[in-house]
Design an enzyme around this catalytic site. Structure first.
Site, mmCIF file in Angstrom:
data_model
loop_
_atom_site.group_PDB
_atom_site.id
_atom_site.type_symbol
_atom_site.label_atom_id
_atom_site.label_comp_id
_atom_site.label_asym_id
_atom_site.label_seq_id
_atom_site.Cartn_x
_atom_site.Cartn_y
_atom_site.Cartn_z
ATOM 1 N N CYS A 118 0.821 -1.224 0.000
ATOM 2 C CA CYS A 118 0.000 0.000 0.000
ATOM 3 C C CYS A 118 0.852 1.270 0.000
ATOM 4 C CB CYS A 118 -0.950 -0.019 1.192
ATOM 5 S SG CYS A 118 -2.012 -1.467 1.126
ATOM 6 N N HIS A 265 -4.111 6.734 1.329
ATOM 7 C CA HIS A 265 -4.348 5.390 0.800
ATOM 8 C C HIS A 265 -5.736 4.936 1.234
ATOM 9 C CE1 HIS A 265 -4.158 1.219 -0.004
ATOM 10 N NE2 HIS A 265 -4.082 0.876 1.266
ATOM 11 N N ASN A 295 -9.967 -1.415 -1.707
ATOM 12 C CA ASN A 295 -8.540 -1.131 -1.528
ATOM 13 C C ASN A 295 -7.791 -1.632 -2.764
ATOM 14 O OD1 ASN A 295 -5.835 -1.124 -0.825
ATOM 15 N ND2 ASN A 295 -6.140 -1.977 1.211
HETATM 16 N N1 COA Z 1 -18.510 -10.506 6.458
HETATM 17 C C1 COA Z 1 -19.107 -10.859 7.589
HETATM 18 N N2 COA Z 1 -18.406 -11.172 8.708
HETATM 19 C C2 COA Z 1 -17.061 -11.101 8.636
HETATM 20 C C3 COA Z 1 -16.398 -10.721 7.463
HETATM 21 C C4 COA Z 1 -17.173 -10.422 6.334
HETATM 22 N N3 COA Z 1 -16.627 -10.059 5.162
HETATM 23 N N4 COA Z 1 -15.084 -10.742 7.698
HETATM 24 C C5 COA Z 1 -14.907 -11.104 8.967
HETATM 25 N N5 COA Z 1 -16.105 -11.330 9.540
HETATM 26 C C6 COA Z 1 -16.375 -11.762 10.913
HETATM 27 C C7 COA Z 1 -15.196 -12.442 11.515
HETATM 28 O O1 COA Z 1 -15.217 -13.817 11.192
HETATM 29 C C8 COA Z 1 -15.416 -12.188 12.985
HETATM 30 O O2 COA Z 1 -16.377 -13.102 13.445
HETATM 31 P P1 COA Z 1 -16.301 -13.667 14.957
HETATM 32 O O3 COA Z 1 -16.423 -12.461 15.838
HETATM 33 O O4 COA Z 1 -17.464 -14.579 15.012
HETATM 34 O O5 COA Z 1 -14.983 -14.324 15.064
HETATM 35 C C9 COA Z 1 -16.027 -10.819 12.976
HETATM 36 O O6 COA Z 1 -16.604 -10.615 11.693
HETATM 37 C C10 COA Z 1 -15.020 -9.725 13.243
HETATM 38 O O7 COA Z 1 -15.748 -8.568 13.375
HETATM 39 P P2 COA Z 1 -15.092 -7.294 13.990
HETATM 40 O O8 COA Z 1 -14.224 -7.646 15.137
HETATM 41 O O9 COA Z 1 -16.164 -6.296 14.262
HETATM 42 O O10 COA Z 1 -14.198 -6.823 12.779
HETATM 43 P P3 COA Z 1 -13.378 -5.504 12.691
HETATM 44 O O11 COA Z 1 -14.127 -4.365 13.255
HETATM 45 O O12 COA Z 1 -11.995 -5.705 13.171
HETATM 46 O O13 COA Z 1 -13.327 -5.266 11.120
HETATM 47 C C11 COA Z 1 -11.793 -5.311 9.317
HETATM 48 C C12 COA Z 1 -12.600 -6.135 10.323
HETATM 49 C C13 COA Z 1 -10.967 -6.265 8.475
HETATM 50 C C14 COA Z 1 -12.752 -4.560 8.430
HETATM 51 C C15 COA Z 1 -10.898 -4.309 10.067
HETATM 52 O O14 COA Z 1 -10.203 -4.964 11.087
HETATM 53 C C16 COA Z 1 -9.941 -3.607 9.166
HETATM 54 O O15 COA Z 1 -10.312 -2.901 8.258
HETATM 55 N N6 COA Z 1 -8.634 -3.705 9.455
HETATM 56 C C17 COA Z 1 -7.634 -3.045 8.666
HETATM 57 C C18 COA Z 1 -7.506 -3.758 7.394
HETATM 58 C C19 COA Z 1 -6.654 -3.012 6.427
HETATM 59 O O16 COA Z 1 -6.678 -1.831 6.398
HETATM 60 N N7 COA Z 1 -5.935 -3.759 5.621
HETATM 61 C C20 COA Z 1 -5.169 -3.237 4.579
HETATM 62 C C21 COA Z 1 -4.094 -2.373 5.104
HETATM 63 S S1 COA Z 1 -3.276 -1.687 3.788
#
Ligand code: COA
Length: 338
Positions: A118, A265, A295
């Site tokens: 990224c 980004h 992204n």
């Molecule tokens: N749809 C539905 N549920 C999903 C899912 C999806 N696409 N992806 C994950 N889940 C579930 C998981 O399995 C987990 O379930 P569990 O609680 O039963 O284990 C739950 O949702 C996690 O939810 P939550 O803790 O609220 O997720 P989050 O708030 O951490 O959001 C991201 C997840 C990935 C969106 C977030 O962590 C994020 O954006 N992180 C940064 C990612 C990023 O920027 N990456 C690139 C960097 S360059």
């Protein structure tokens, strides 16, 4: 090659390319257990673009680059260096930059890839800026291009990562700034490999024999698909981005109040909103288009910049900061006067 050493480089023009095929959150809901509500709430993404078969990152990169060249009023023969930022090269090697250059009609100029996820576009911008400042090159093409769709696990197993990424390309042409008040002031780059496994694609890998195993594509946690510790990545992103934006401003004697536009980004709308809130930066100054493209990694900053130029948010005289955080971890910021 430049005849005199210019004081600084300037982005002369921007181009972009996205595939025609729109993939909505509902479309993904057919492939995996997810929902529009979950994706929008957590990431701000409504849709992304996916290519069809037989389209590599340099195919999108070529379209974006041609637009940037046209807008700059330059032919490919004016380009002294081609840099391609990608984590999804057309093939493992040789460098996709050489393929891109060749598709554009350049057969002798230096060309290399920057594989820095990224932050790849900003790392590439730093190289281009250095080449122009030093007089090694007069005009440089920097392109960020990604085809994520062919490398994602689009099943429930891979949903945390699969819903986030999209395909796209953005390109800029840089040249010497004729006006000493305009152009790139500085680019600030950082990396911390101790967090590599928090967001990575582990296979194929030269440290394993063979590099790719059949089980890398199957099982509960397949190594041949990107894996991420989402919350951990999120926390670091909202810390490192404000740090490096402040570093760029401080280095040039500016304050946040001087900043007209932040082009971050596009990893997650929530990250960008939190960055703006923590810096007390008005959200109207932050360019976001992740809702439509997801992204696109190395392509996201030039794609957003293209949009902000078209709608006038980025215009001559504006103080613009480009900032990124991503896998590595790596993070970076560039400060420029448009
Ligand atoms: N749809 C539905 N549920 C999903 C899912 C999806 N696409 N992806 C994950 N889940 C579930 C998981 O399995 C987990 O379930 P569990 O609680 O039963 O284990 C739950 O949702 C996690 O939810 P939550 O803790 O609220 O997720 P989050 O708030 O951490 O959001 C991201 C997840 C990935 C969106 C977030 O962590 C994020 O954006 N992180 C940064 C990612 C990023 O920027 N990456 C690139 C960097 S360059």
């Amino acid at each position: 090659m430049g005849t005199a050493t210019p004081t600084r480089s300037r982005i002369l023009a921007v181009g972009r390319a996205v595939p025609d095929r729109v993939v909505t959150n509902e479309d993904l809901g057919v492939l995996m257990d997810t929902s529009d509500e979950w994706i929008q709430q957590r990431t701000g993404i409504r849709q992304r673009r996916h290519v069809g078969a037989d389209c590599g990152a340099t195919d999108l990169g070529r379209i974006a680059s041609e637009e940037a060249l046209r807008s700059a009023g330059l032919g490919i023969e004016a380009i002294d260096l081609v840099i391609f930022a990608t984590l999804s090269p057309d093939i493992d090697w040789p460098a996709s930059a050489a393929l891109l250059a060749s598709k554009l009609g350049a057969r002798r100029v230096p060309a290399f890839d920057v594989k820095n996820q990224c932050s790849g576009f900003l790392y590439s911008l730093a190289c281009a800026d250095a080449a122009i400042r030093s007089g090694r090159a007069r005009h440089v093409l920097v392109c960020g291009g990604e085809i994520h769709s062919s490398g994602l696990d689009l099943t429930t197993r891979g949903r945390e990562v699969g819903v986030i990424f999209g395909d796209g390309a953005g390109a800029v042409v840089l040249g010497p700034s004729e006006d000493p008040g305009r152009g790139i002031f500085s680019v600030h780059l950082h990396a911390d490999g101790s967090n590599a496994e928090k967001l990575w694609l582990e296979a194929a890998a030269s440290r394993r024999r063979p590099r790719l195993l059949p089980e890398d594509l199957g099982g509960d946690d397949p190594k041949a698909f990107p894996r991420m510790r989402g919350k951990y990545v999120f926390k670091h992103a909202v810390t490192r981005m404000p740090e490096v934006i402040r570093e760029a401003l401080d280095h040039n004697g500016f304050t946040l109040g001087d900043l007209d536009v932040l082009v971050p980004h596009q990893a997650n709308l929530r990250i960008n909103q939190m960055v703006a809130a923590s810096m007390e930066l008005d959200e109207s100054k932050v360019v976001n288009n992740i809702d439509r493209y997801g992204n696109t990694t190395a392509a996201s900053i030039p794609l957003a910049l293209h949009e902000a130029l078209a709608d006038g948010r980025v215009a001559p005289g504006k103080l613009v900061c480009l900032a990124a955080f991503g896998a590595g971890f790596t993070w970076a910021a560039a400060l420029l006067r448009w």
